[in-house]
Design an enzyme around this catalytic site. Sequence first.
Site, short mmCIF file in Angstrom:
data_model
loop_
_atom_site.label_atom_id
_atom_site.label_comp_id
_atom_site.label_asym_id
_atom_site.label_seq_id
_atom_site.Cartn_x
_atom_site.Cartn_y
_atom_site.Cartn_z
N TRP A 102 -6.16 5.35 -5.69
CA TRP A 102 -7.44 4.66 -5.92
C TRP A 102 -8.52 5.61 -6.41
CZ3 TRP A 102 -6.40 0.04 -6.89
CH2 TRP A 102 -5.49 -0.70 -6.14
N ASP A 170 -15.51 4.78 -1.57
CA ASP A 170 -14.70 3.57 -1.57
C ASP A 170 -14.22 3.34 -0.13
OD1 ASP A 170 -12.76 1.63 -1.82
OD2 ASP A 170 -11.68 2.60 -3.48
N LYS A 194 -9.08 -6.47 2.46
CA LYS A 194 -8.41 -5.69 3.49
C LYS A 194 -9.01 -5.99 4.86
CE LYS A 194 -6.62 -3.56 -0.16
NZ LYS A 194 -7.12 -2.70 -1.21
#
Length: 358
Positions: A102, A170, A194
């Site tokens: 990511w 993030d 999530k």
Amino acid sequence: MSRVYNFSAGPSCLPEEVLQQAAAEMLDYKGTGMSVMEMSHRSKPYQAIIDETEALARELMGIPENYKVLFLQGGASLQFAMIPQNLMVNHKRAAFMNTGAWSDKAIKEAKKFGEALVVASSKESTFNYIPEIPAIPENIDYFYICANNTIYGTKFNEFPQTGNVPLIADFSSCIMSEKVDVSKFGLIFAGAQKNLGPAGVCLVIIRDDLVGKAPESTPTMMNYQTHVDNGSMFNTPPTYGIYIMGLVFQWIKKNGGIEAMEKRNREKAALLYDFLDSSSMFKGTVVAKDRSLMNVPFVTGNEELDAAFIKEATAAGFVNLKGHRSVGGMRASIYNAMPTEGVRALVDFMKAFEAKNK
Ligand SMILES: *Cc1c(COP(=O)(O)O)cnc(C)c1O
């Protein structure tokens, strides 16, 4: 009806009470005679929903007043582009710690807007640890990290001290899983699917001095200023996703807030890691000091045995345990909504599988 223990990395399981409340309100939300899905985003009842959702996020996370809370679309992935487009504007340079797929994607997007300095990386060992925090370079617009690495199962236990340089993070796979001091960050973002709700909403928390820096050429929808000026309603927001996020926030509050989530998450993770450390069949793949509380990758070291385990676990109601293709083996994602009983039952199942396959 039978529910499984769903260890998916995302979209992932939601608290059962939230799903039940959403079901109960499906046809008639609080006497409006309609579903939240059918409601104008300009209506009074919807404005109350988005206002309450924001207020709960502020309360739960202790978000200071000089931060804006936005509900955006495009997932966490659009933030990989929006952040450099809005913020890589002065030095046209930012620094990144590369701790996994990511952050790698965030670096690739940032390179479209300026210079992305990779100041630390754990790529050489399949990202199974968090590198030491490097010195903060001079003349950068921001310093970027991925707080929890969903695929590799690592997390930052200490955040870089960046002084006047905005720290951007993030938090997609760990938001509201433990207490975080928001004031240490310039911008925090998290795709909802999530830990916060259904896919389709991305929560963005941005310090107000970072709003309004985007160049003239920035498309309207890509400019944070647009969304700040319009209370996340420049266009139709993901109304239903924001409503469910609000229900999740109510559930967190009812269950003791983020401190209680953290306590429970530490207990859940310890159940699993303690077993992995004691097992002669299953092994965790991450350096112990950097282990994630949310995503727990593990292997047997034998691909056939891994496959047999995943198959038997699925049949027994422990689903989505297959690891990411880049790591292999297994991964149990144990976000806020995963009950302790689910982790305990998984550990019992693993023990029985180990005994049977000695
Ligand atoms: C899932 C995930 C993303 C991508 O989220 P999308 O909403 O699918 O764009 C980004 N970062 C992290 C840490 C993630 O876990």
